[in-house]
Write a protein that holds these residues in place. Structure first.
Motif, mmCIF file in Angstrom:
data_model
loop_
_atom_site.group_PDB
_atom_site.id
_atom_site.type_symbol
_atom_site.label_atom_id
_atom_site.label_comp_id
_atom_site.label_asym_id
_atom_site.label_seq_id
_atom_site.Cartn_x
_atom_site.Cartn_y
_atom_site.Cartn_z
ATOM 1 N N ARG A 21 6.160 0.546 32.064
ATOM 2 C CA ARG A 21 5.360 1.526 31.349
ATOM 3 C C ARG A 21 3.921 1.036 31.296
ATOM 4 N N PRO A 22 2.972 1.935 31.086
ATOM 5 C CA PRO A 22 1.586 1.492 30.930
ATOM 6 C C PRO A 22 1.454 0.617 29.686
ATOM 7 N N VAL A 23 0.522 -0.312 29.721
ATOM 8 C CA VAL A 23 0.253 -1.133 28.545
ATOM 9 C C VAL A 23 -0.244 -0.214 27.426
ATOM 10 N N PRO A 24 0.400 -0.251 26.240
ATOM 11 C CA PRO A 24 -0.028 0.648 25.152
ATOM 12 C C PRO A 24 -1.486 0.404 24.755
ATOM 13 N N VAL A 25 -2.113 1.443 24.253
ATOM 14 C CA VAL A 25 -3.523 1.377 23.817
ATOM 15 C C VAL A 25 -3.548 1.459 22.290
ATOM 16 N N PRO A 26 -4.156 0.480 21.620
ATOM 17 C CA PRO A 26 -4.166 0.518 20.152
ATOM 18 C C PRO A 26 -5.104 1.595 19.607
ATOM 19 N N GLY A 27 -4.595 2.342 18.613
ATOM 20 C CA GLY A 27 -5.423 3.317 17.923
ATOM 21 C C GLY A 27 -6.049 2.676 16.690
ATOM 22 N N PRO A 28 -6.691 3.452 15.844
ATOM 23 C CA PRO A 28 -7.293 2.913 14.616
ATOM 24 C C PRO A 28 -6.242 2.215 13.744
ATOM 25 N N GLY A 29 -6.586 1.013 13.293
ATOM 26 C CA GLY A 29 -5.678 0.264 12.438
ATOM 27 C C GLY A 29 -4.508 -0.377 13.161
ATOM 28 N N GLU A 30 -4.518 -0.363 14.488
ATOM 29 C CA GLU A 30 -3.409 -0.904 15.270
ATOM 30 C C GLU A 30 -3.827 -2.119 16.086
ATOM 31 N N LEU A 31 -2.829 -2.926 16.432
ATOM 32 C CA LEU A 31 -3.037 -4.115 17.252
ATOM 33 C C LEU A 31 -2.181 -4.028 18.500
ATOM 34 N N LEU A 32 -2.762 -4.339 19.641
ATOM 35 C CA LEU A 32 -1.987 -4.531 20.861
ATOM 36 C C LEU A 32 -1.649 -6.005 20.959
ATOM 37 N N ILE A 33 -0.356 -6.325 21.088
ATOM 38 C CA ILE A 33 0.025 -7.729 21.230
ATOM 39 C C ILE A 33 0.791 -7.959 22.522
ATOM 40 N N ALA A 34 0.636 -9.173 23.056
ATOM 41 C CA ALA A 34 1.521 -9.662 24.111
ATOM 42 C C ALA A 34 2.722 -10.264 23.390
ATOM 43 N N VAL A 35 3.884 -9.672 23.587
ATOM 44 C CA VAL A 35 5.078 -10.083 22.846
ATOM 45 C C VAL A 35 5.596 -11.418 23.375
ATOM 46 N N ARG A 36 5.895 -12.322 22.450
ATOM 47 C CA ARG A 36 6.496 -13.607 22.813
ATOM 48 C C ARG A 36 7.972 -13.664 22.430
ATOM 49 N N ALA A 37 8.375 -12.904 21.418
ATOM 50 C CA ALA A 37 9.768 -12.895 20.993
ATOM 51 C C ALA A 37 10.054 -11.591 20.258
ATOM 52 N N ALA A 38 11.309 -11.126 20.373
ATOM 53 C CA ALA A 38 11.733 -9.891 19.709
ATOM 54 C C ALA A 38 13.114 -10.102 19.108
ATOM 55 N N GLY A 39 13.271 -9.770 17.840
ATOM 56 C CA GLY A 39 14.558 -9.892 17.175
ATOM 57 C C GLY A 39 15.493 -8.754 17.576
ATOM 58 N N VAL A 40 16.798 -9.036 17.538
ATOM 59 C CA VAL A 40 17.823 -8.049 17.880
ATOM 60 C C VAL A 40 18.569 -7.676 16.601
ATOM 61 N N ASN A 41 18.719 -6.375 16.360
ATOM 62 C CA ASN A 41 19.319 -5.886 15.116
ATOM 63 C C ASN A 41 20.279 -4.735 15.375
ATOM 64 N N PRO A 42 21.234 -4.504 14.455
ATOM 65 C CA PRO A 42 22.093 -3.324 14.582
ATOM 66 C C PRO A 42 21.306 -2.020 14.664
ATOM 67 N N ALA A 43 20.136 -1.977 14.025
ATOM 68 C CA ALA A 43 19.324 -0.760 14.079
ATOM 69 C C ALA A 43 18.945 -0.396 15.510
ATOM 70 N N ASP A 44 18.911 -1.390 16.398
ATOM 71 C CA ASP A 44 18.509 -1.127 17.782
ATOM 72 C C ASP A 44 19.546 -0.258 18.500
ATOM 73 N N TRP A 45 20.825 -0.653 18.419
ATOM 74 C CA TRP A 45 21.834 0.173 19.094
ATOM 75 C C TRP A 45 22.054 1.490 18.366
ATOM 76 N N ILE A 299 15.182 -12.284 21.644
ATOM 77 C CA ILE A 299 14.774 -12.186 23.049
ATOM 78 C C ILE A 299 13.425 -12.888 23.192
ATOM 79 N N GLU A 300 13.348 -13.827 24.126
ATOM 80 C CA GLU A 300 12.084 -14.518 24.406
ATOM 81 C C GLU A 300 11.418 -13.879 25.622
ATOM 82 N N ILE A 301 10.127 -13.671 25.520
ATOM 83 C CA ILE A 301 9.393 -12.935 26.560
ATOM 84 C C ILE A 301 8.161 -13.723 26.960
ATOM 85 N N GLY A 302 7.964 -13.884 28.250
ATOM 86 C CA GLY A 302 6.753 -14.537 28.736
ATOM 87 C C GLY A 302 6.781 -16.031 28.599
#
Length: 302
Positions: A21-45, A299-302
């Motif tokens: 996907r294209p790299v997201p573009v931050p809007g007002p009050g938002e941050l674009l981050i390069a993700v290093r880790a992501a937690g896995v939760n029941p909410a995901d499935w 999940i570890e990324i990068g």
């Protein structure tokens, strides 16, 4: 382009795949981050199955909890700048090389906390913190956690113990050793739970953090010295009927910062048992979806 892991239709694991996907573009009050880790939760499935909403545009990227490095800050992004190590709830999916965060709900990652640890905090850890905070028990009081062996329960036990609160928790007998490792006393759930609670707390308990609802919540409420000191994540109607309240979530950066400091001080262990690369995100989610996962998967990324 940026790699991500998501789903192309609502349903089971067969709908999941790696996406570009294209790299997201931050809007007002938002941050674009390069993700290093992501937690896995029941909410995901649950999101993938469409249990929250089927109005989500597809394909969609999975994941809520993330930690990473700010690449770009939108206007009014609260003093954050490129290069800051941060963590929070992803606005554009967390199983990804890049995502967006709301600056108001983001915290800086302390140097003594890893990206993997930070990514394990924004969902279960923050829920636990809000629940303990809402109960407002003083040191020396007794807290009963219904469903202590899960992610929220184990974090709540550690947070409460750090405040000098005595902790009891309902769990199955095979989880006794784990509950005791949290500095808590295990009480077997199920029929007769009120009598077993009174056996270890003859004067009753000062607060209940209910993560299960149902018959156990009703029975345990009989042991509560003040009915208003019941907070539930499971059932708002039953909580109100018993004289308590549903959890009030803060969702802000101050809560996340407080959690990170507890990790840095050694008072809170996110209990991470395994990490996976982005390419194997499906395996991590399958473990959580099967309910066979022990501890926190990241999940570890990068």
């Amino acid at each position: 382009m940026s790699k991500a892991f998501g789903f192309t239709a609502f349903g089971g694991p067969e709908t999941q795949e790696l996406l570009d996907r294209p790299v997201p573009v931050p809007g007002p009050g938002e941050l674009l981050i390069a993700v290093r880790a992501a937690g896995v939760n029941p909410a995901d499935w649950k999101m993938r199955r469409g249990l929250f909403s089927r109005e989500l545009p597809l394909p969609a990227v999975l994941g809520y909890e993330v930690a990473g490095v700010v690449q770009e800050a939108g206007d009014g992004a609260g003093g954050f700048a490129a290069g800051d190590a941060v963590f929070g709830i992803a606005l554009a999916g967390g199983y990804a090389e890049h995502t967006l965060l709301a600056a108001a709900n983001t915290a800086r990652k302390p140097e003594g906390v890893s990206f993997v640890q930070a990514a394990a905090l924004p969902v279960a850890g923050a829920t636990a913190y809000d629940g303990v905070q809402q109960l407002g028990l003083e040191p020396g009081r007794t807290l009963l956690i219904l469903g202590i062996a899960g992610g929220v329960g184990s974090a709540a036990a550690q947070i409460a113990r750090a405040r000098g609160i005595t902790v009891l928790g309902t769990a199955s007998d095979p989880n006794r050793a784990y509950v005791e490792s949290l500095g808590a006393t295990q009480v077997r759930y199920g029929e007769g739970v009120a009598e077993r609670i009174r056996a270890v707390a003859p004067g009753g308990v000062d607060g209940i953090f209910d993560l299960v609802g149902g018959a156990d919540a009703r029975a345990a409420a009989e042991t509560l010295t003040d009915p208003s000191k019941l907070v539930s994540t499971a059932d708002s109607a039953t909580a109100a009927e018993l004289g308590g309240s549903y959890i009030r979530r803060t969702g802000n950066g101050a809560t996340l910062a407080a959690l990170a400091e507890l990790v840095a001080s050694g008072d809170l262990d996110p209990n991470i048992t395994a990490t996976y690369p982005l390419e194997r995100a499906g395996e991590a989610l399958a473990e959580v979806e099967s309910r066979h996962a022990h501890g926190k998967l990241v999940i570890e990324i990068g």
